[in-house]
Design a protein around this motif. Structure first.
Motif, PDB file in Angstrom:
ATOM      1  N   ASN A  84       0.795  -1.184  -0.126  1.00 39.26           N
ATOM      2  CA  ASN A  84       0.055  -0.231  -0.304  1.00 39.26           C
ATOM      3  C   ASN A  84       1.027   0.985   0.091  1.00 39.26           C
ATOM      4  N   TYR A  85       1.975   1.457  -0.211  1.00 37.55           N
ATOM      5  CA  TYR A  85       2.834   2.303   0.371  1.00 37.55           C
ATOM      6  C   TYR A  85       4.225   2.269  -0.444  1.00 37.55           C
ATOM      7  N   MET A 152       7.767   2.292   2.831  1.00 36.12           N
ATOM      8  CA  MET A 152       8.023   2.362   1.265  1.00 36.12           C
ATOM      9  C   MET A 152       7.938   0.564   1.627  1.00 36.12           C
ATOM     10  N   GLU A 315      -3.395   2.904  -7.351  1.00 35.71           N
ATOM     11  CA  GLU A 315      -2.991   3.742  -6.731  1.00 35.71           C
ATOM     12  C   GLU A 315      -3.108   5.088  -6.920  1.00 35.71           C
ATOM     13  N   LEU A 343      -2.159   9.220   2.863  1.00 38.74           N
ATOM     14  CA  LEU A 343      -1.436   7.841   2.102  1.00 38.74           C
ATOM     15  C   LEU A 343      -2.525   7.932   2.674  1.00 38.74           C
ATOM     16  N   THR A 352      -3.337   2.348  -3.048  1.00 43.97           N
ATOM     17  CA  THR A 352      -2.118   2.096  -2.725  1.00 43.97           C
ATOM     18  C   THR A 352      -1.876   3.708  -2.761  1.00 43.97           C
ATOM     19  N   TYR A 353      -0.555   4.028  -2.543  1.00 40.43           N
ATOM     20  CA  TYR A 353       0.175   5.149  -2.476  1.00 40.43           C
ATOM     21  C   TYR A 353       1.571   5.712  -2.706  1.00 40.43           C
ATOM     22  N   VAL A 387      -1.639   0.603   8.009  1.00 39.88           N
ATOM     23  CA  VAL A 387      -1.161   0.625   6.017  1.00 39.88           C
ATOM     24  C   VAL A 387      -0.798  -0.996   5.957  1.00 39.88           C
TER      25      VAL A 387
END
Length: 622
Positions: A84-85, A152, A315, A343, A352-353, A387
């Motif tokens: 997700n990051y 990340m 994303e 985020l 997702t970021y 997250v």
């Protein structure tokens, strides 16, 4: 990076990009303040309407949207689906210019510095820059360390951007960082190795359509070095396809190939590229901007953080300041709090970021970018469950005090605006609560909860335990069942966006504009008002009483607005609107009892043709 995906068509010379059509397209986009399309989960009839108002002009730039179910195969797309990051990196020959050419600064996204809408650097002169590109301070391990410290899960870096310069050792074209520069190293080899060592995934950005320096490429010269007419097929067969084969075979396992700006690229070219990626990297994902609906997931517009939940895998791509590539003057960094807010909004909407950094020409990462990422990462390390492998909020939108992410029957309430009254309101939750806990890192303090029908009131301390974002964990007796109707919070200002309104006898759509060249902003607004127009919201009022009402809007001159409760009180006021979406006070309005209400807004007088409503705000008057 992105954002101006069609402007290059102004100089196309091959058969796929007729000059007049694309010039008209670009000007229409700017004049109409182009919109970005995305498919939204219905919340209410108003939310369904919001998903229909977006035009397809941006889709024509980025290609048909892709919406697929979340990945079920853990061998493919797991980092994307659960991480997700991610980190995006824009680094290239343009980075050493930092938006300054011949002593003049050009304000906008740095990777477009060569383009005719910025510095207009001729191809020969731009290629000469490679002879001075010497990023001796590039440190792949430091970049991987920043990404890992930031929380990340993978890195995607520009292998080749629109300028055509390959940031790896390409055999298909000598305009690359090894053959054309004094540095004579392949940084992608080093970064791929550093990511593996750090336990991070690795992927490549590749501009598959645009190439401003190779004959036949999108926006490139129309003739080859011998004066012969060059076609897009020449570019594709001689450079694009061989380079995609290179990046998918010479750097070990990769997670993503992030294609960009397909424009009018015919489908059979995209099909071939996707086939090569999947053949060489069976576990890799292909970005939705490959075009023609052939990507594995959807990519939203540049810097777009959605307000509604979105189905499928998707994303949002964003950057730590305003420019994707390094610009010497750009010090407008997102704070750790802002990074976390964006985020968690993406995770809370189901996506997702991917957040970008732009290293300098010497290869170093700007210190403030690294610091803000690492500070946000410290918070993520304390609350990883918020997250990673987290799903969308059952409310399907943010709440006045923050946002919600979900893991099974556990909800994480991410509180940005702490209620000093000692009570946090959670509206319309129908599922029974087993326990509520205030988290502070690994520590957990039980909290008392009470119910008023479907409204949960959580008793909290007067002071927030965290400086950035505080987390309350709710364990539920079963799957969360929520009515996503908006509720007006008794403690904290509640913002109702026009995006969520039912609009009658007026128009509603998203408009996007550039603050600087390539820096996209956007708003869903209600406009073209008349005597019979209205924007209405159905809301739940949790506590009766007087509330201060303000509107966020833009326009020209003095405009009169009316805010009304259906079958209740009506207020109106005149304000000067000569600002860009400023928040203006209207007055106090009374809700006589708790319950469900319909609120309507209309523009009554003044320059109504220019009036553009973004939101209505309610805050307790006492």
């Amino acid at each position: 990076m992105i954002g101006l995906e069609q402007t290059y068509n102004e100089s196309f010379t091959n058969e796929f990009y007729p000059l007049n059509d694309d010039l008209l397209m670009f000007h229409r986009i700017l004049l109409r303040l182009a919109t970005v399309g995305c498919l939204l989960t219905p919340l209410t009839l108003a939310a369904q309407d919001a998903s229909n108002v977006r035009s397809r002009s941006m889709d024509q730039l980025w290609g048909d949207r892709v919406v697929k179910l979340r990945a079920e195969n853990a061998d493919r797309g797991q980092l994307f689906d659960e991480g997700n990051y991610a980190m995006f990196i824009h680094w290239g020959l343009y980075s050493q210019l930092g938006n300054k050419v011949d002593g003049k600064t050009y304000y906008g996204i740095g990777e477009w510095i060569m383009h005719k809408n910025m510095a207009r650097i001729p191809i020969d002169r731009y290629k000469e820059l490679a002879g001075t590109f010497n990023p001796v301070d590039f440190d792949a391990d430091e970049i991987a360390s920043i990404a890992k410290d930031a929380g990340m899960k993978y890195i995607v870096i520009t292998a080749k951007h629109h300028d055509g310069f390959a940031m790896y050792h390409s055999k298909a074209c000598d305009f690359n960082i090894v053959d054309a520069t004094p540095w004579n190293k392949d940084p992608m080899k080093e970064l791929a190795r550093a990511c593996r060592d750090a336990g991070l995934g690795f992927g490549f950005y590749y501009s598959h359509n645009q190439d401003w320096t190779f004959p036949g490429g999108g926006g490139g010269p129309g003739k080859d070095e011998n004066g012969n007419r060059a076609t897009f097929d020449d570019y594709f067969e001689k450079k694009c396809l061989p380079q995609v084969r290179e990046i998918t075979t010479e750097y070990g396992p990769i997670e993503i190939v992030w294609f960009d700006t397909p424009g009018r690229m015919p489908k059979h070219y995209v099909e071939k590229l996707v086939e090569v990626v999947h053949e060489n990297q069976p576990h890799a994902m292909v970005s939705g901007r490959a075009g023609h609906g052939l990507g594995d997931y959807q990519t939203l517009g540049d810097m777009e953080v959605p307000r509604h939940n979105i189905e499928g895998m998707w994303e949002s791509v964003d950057t730590t300041n305003d420019s994707w590539a390094y610009a010497w003057y750009d010090e407008y960094w997102k704070s750790p709090r802002e990074i976390l807010k964006r985020l968690l909004a993406c995770v809370g909407r189901g996506g997702t970021y991917m957040l970008n950094i732009g290293p300098k020409g010497d290869g170093t990462v700007p210190e403030r970018a690294a610091h803000t990422l690492r500070t946000a990462g410290e918070w993520i390390r304390r609350y990883p469950q918020v997250v990673y492998a987290a799903d969308a909020s059952p409310w399907q939108h943010a709440l006045p005090w923050g946002d919600v992410t979900r893991r099974g029957n556990t909800l994480s309430l991410c509180v940005f605006d702490w209620p000093t009254s000692g009570e946090l309101y959670l509206p319309n939750l129908k599922t029974e609560i087993v326990s509520a806990s205030l988290l502070k890192g690994s520590e957990s303090t039980p909290l008392e909860t009470s119910r008023e029908n479907d409204t949960v009131v959580i008793s909290v301390p007067a002071r927030a335990p965290e400086k950035l974002v505080s987390v309350i964990e709710l364990k539920l007796a079963g799957e969360p069942k929520v009515d996503p109707t908006w509720a007006i919070d008794p403690n904290i200002e509640t913002t109702l966006l026009a995006e969520f309104a039912d609009v009658e006898n007026a128009k509603k759509e998203e408009k996007r504009w550039m603050e600087k060249y390539g820096e996209w902003k956007g708003v869903v607004h209600a406009f073209e008002w008349n005597d019979h127009s209205s924007a209405s919201w159905t809301v739940d009022v949790l506590e009766p009483g007087d509330y201060n009402v303000e509107l966020t809007y833009s326009g020209e001159g003095r405009i009169v607005w009316e805010v009304a409760i259906e079958d209740g009180e009506t207020i109106r006021n005149q304000q000067n609107s000569s600002h860009n979406y400023q928040q203006f006070p209207i007055g106090w309005i009374n809700f006589p009892a708790a319950g469900r209400y319909t609120i309507k807004v209309n523009c009554l007088d003044g320059e109504r043709k220019t009036a553009s409503l973004k939101a209505v705000h309610f805050a307790p008057a006492f």
